[in-house]
Design an enzyme around this catalytic site. Structure first.
Site, PDB file in Angstrom:
ATOM      1  N   HIS A  68     -40.366  13.350  64.340  1.00 60.52           N
ATOM      2  CA  HIS A  68     -40.311  12.082  65.045  1.00 60.52           C
ATOM      3  C   HIS A  68     -41.689  11.770  65.615  1.00 60.52           C
ATOM      4  CE1 HIS A  68     -39.161   8.895  67.644  1.00 60.52           C
ATOM      5  NE2 HIS A  68     -37.948   8.911  67.127  1.00 60.52           N
ATOM      6  N   TYR A 198     -38.497   2.889  75.273  1.00 54.01           N
ATOM      7  CA  TYR A 198     -38.587   2.853  76.734  1.00 54.01           C
ATOM      8  C   TYR A 198     -38.542   1.392  77.145  1.00 54.01           C
ATOM      9  CZ  TYR A 198     -40.359   7.638  76.233  1.00 54.01           C
ATOM     10  OH  TYR A 198     -40.502   8.966  75.922  1.00 54.01           O
ATOM     11  N   PRO A 290     -37.027  14.531  83.152  1.00 50.23           N
ATOM     12  CA  PRO A 290     -36.923  14.373  81.689  1.00 50.23           C
ATOM     13  C   PRO A 290     -37.749  13.199  81.158  1.00 50.23           C
ATOM     14  CG  PRO A 290     -34.774  13.999  82.759  1.00 50.23           C
ATOM     15  CD  PRO A 290     -35.786  14.171  83.851  1.00 50.23           C
ATOM     16  N   LYS A 294     -40.435  17.491  78.657  1.00 55.14           N
ATOM     17  CA  LYS A 294     -41.282  18.699  78.664  1.00 55.14           C
ATOM     18  C   LYS A 294     -40.526  19.983  79.029  1.00 55.14           C
ATOM     19  CE  LYS A 294     -45.340  16.540  78.285  1.00 55.14           C
ATOM     20  NZ  LYS A 294     -45.754  16.286  76.921  1.00 55.14           N
ATOM     21  N   TYR A 384     -48.295  13.223  75.470  1.00 51.17           N
ATOM     22  CA  TYR A 384     -46.874  13.032  75.178  1.00 51.17           C
ATOM     23  C   TYR A 384     -46.324  14.171  74.333  1.00 51.17           C
ATOM     24  CZ  TYR A 384     -42.747  10.196  73.921  1.00 51.17           C
ATOM     25  OH  TYR A 384     -41.481   9.708  73.746  1.00 51.17           O
TER      26      TYR A 384
END
Ligand code: RFL
Length: 387
Positions: A68, A198, A290, A294, A384
């Site tokens: 992904h 997001y 979350p 991580k 990220y």
């Protein structure tokens, strides 16, 4: 060696020790079926995959995991995508749900001859200042027992016995409440788009993350103190559709919610991550929101560092790695915390005390930089996917 907790941290550690011939037992409060059903993380960093590969633990994720590498931001100014796999360090995530990872790790651990005691709750760790610390346990019928080892690894999460047993003042606890809660949802529905989404909205944040072709995780920012059952499935889908601007950008694929939980976004770091013969790893060592996915990745990284250091100490009489364990982990933990805080600020309105209109302009500027500046995108991509 006694390991508390059969999550990603405890099982990666157990596998490393077992492969190196260090005898260990994993004590786990839940039953095996409960572990198999516990849906949590899904996004594994490239470094996590490399660690799992190095120790012969990646067969399952290579079989079932999917790469992904794209995320999408939806805001009042429109939407934009970042193909983070082609930015920054050029690395992608592997999506492999945590319960499948835990199942893979357990299977290999047991095949290597590792012992697990399911339904065994650690109650306290005693004698950690000496060389034979003791773990007091109670089994599913409430019968007490004891386990002893040269070291104890506390991989039993934030509310586990390891943290609770630390003597007052032994470690410093850093804590930050980000002032935001999310309703975490797992929908029995295929992903609605081929990217993590997001959505930044005046009514609050909403997020979309693929898990498997049949299951998708959604997040919906909710009031502090909300309960998971406060809204019906339909109300939740309507709110998700509104915040994700489905009317403009395409409908959501709806299904039943098979799991709901309210997550208060908090950061919590212990320093150092050890006291005497007790070493902490994973959520027992530090809790992270979350928002940047991580937690499981840090757990695997710390477990590898701890495992290698324990093997050096126990098999080769070299204690230097154990002495450096805490400082090495904390470097990674604080960098991850910094990025997760940045994400929280990017995705949510500022608290009332922080001059919300001013902060709102800053947030829009930050999103604009992310949309338009290649160096900002490179930085984002590296943070990220990195741990
Ligand atoms: P775990 O997985 O909680 O495992 C700890 C184990 O210890 C057992 N236990 C005990 N056993 C014996 N005695 C006791 N007294 C015990 N107390 C507890 C528990 O039953 C359990 O089996 O901790 P570990 O190994 O440190 O792993 C940490 C990760 O689970 C956690 O950080 C992640 O799930 C966080 N997280 C995510 N991380 C990612 O890297 N990527 C993601 O995409 C991601 N998504 C998430 C997440 C966490 C979430 N929640 C639950 C807040 C999504 C969500 C919704």
């Amino acid at each position: 060696m006694v390991i508390l907790g059969a999550g990603p941290a405890g099982l990666v550690l157990g596998n490393l020790l077992q492969a190196a011939g260090v005898g260990c037992v994993v004590l786990e409060r839940a039953g095996r079926e409960q572990l198999r059903a516990r849906q949590r993380a899904g996004f594994l960093a490239a470094n996590t995959v490399r660690i799992l590969e190095r120790h012969g633990l990646a067969d399952g994720l290579h079989r079932r995991g999917r790469t992904h590498a794209t995320c999408e931001f939806r805001t009042e100014d429109g939407r934009f995508r970042l193909h983070y796999g082609a930015l920054g360090s050029g690395e992608a995530h592997t999506v492999h749900p945590q319960h499948l990872l835990v199942d893979d790790l357990l299977t290999v651990y047991q095949a290597r001859g590792g012992q697990v005691r399911f339904g065994t709750e650690a109650v306290a760790v005693q004698g950690m200042d000496g060389t034979r610390p003791t773990v007091t346990v109670r089994d599913a019928d409430g019968r007490p027992g004891h386990w002893r080892g040269r070291y104890v690894a506390g991989c039993d999460g934030r509310h586990g016995a390891a943290r609770r047993s630390l003597p007052p003042g032994a470690v410093r606890r850093h804590h930050l409440d980000h002032g935001v809660s999310w309703l975490g949802l797992l929908a029995e529905a295929p992903p609605s788009l081929d990217a993590v989404a997001y959505a930044v909205h005046g009514r609050g944040f909403a997020g979309h993350m693929a898990r498997t072709p049949e299951l998708t995780r959604y997040y919906l920012q909710c009031e502090h103190g909300s309960s998971p059952g406060d809204r019906t499935d339909e109300q939740i889908w309507d709110e998700l559709a509104l915040r994700m601007r489905a009317a403009e950008f395409g409908p959501l694929r709806r299904g039943r919610f098979v799991d709901r939980s309210v997550v208060q976004l908090e950061s919590d770091v212990l320093e150092p991550l050890c006291h005497g013969a007790l070493f902490l790893a994973g959520d027992a060592a530090s809790l992270i929101t979350p928002s940047a996915a991580k937690g499981a990745n840090l757990a695997v990284l710390e477990a590898e560092l701890l495992g290698l250091a324990l093997v050096d100490d126990l098999r080769h009489g070299a204690p230097e790695g154990l002495a450096r364990y805490s400082a090495r982990c904390l470097d990674h933990i604080w960098r991850a915390q910094e990025f997760s805080r940045w994400m929280v600020r990017l995705l949510h309105a500022a608290p009332a005390a922080d001059d919300p209109p001013f902060q709102e302009r800053l947030r829009r500027s930050r999103l604009a930089s992310l949309r338009t500046s290649r160096s900002c995108q490179d930085w984002f991509a590296e943070q990220y996917v990195g741990v």
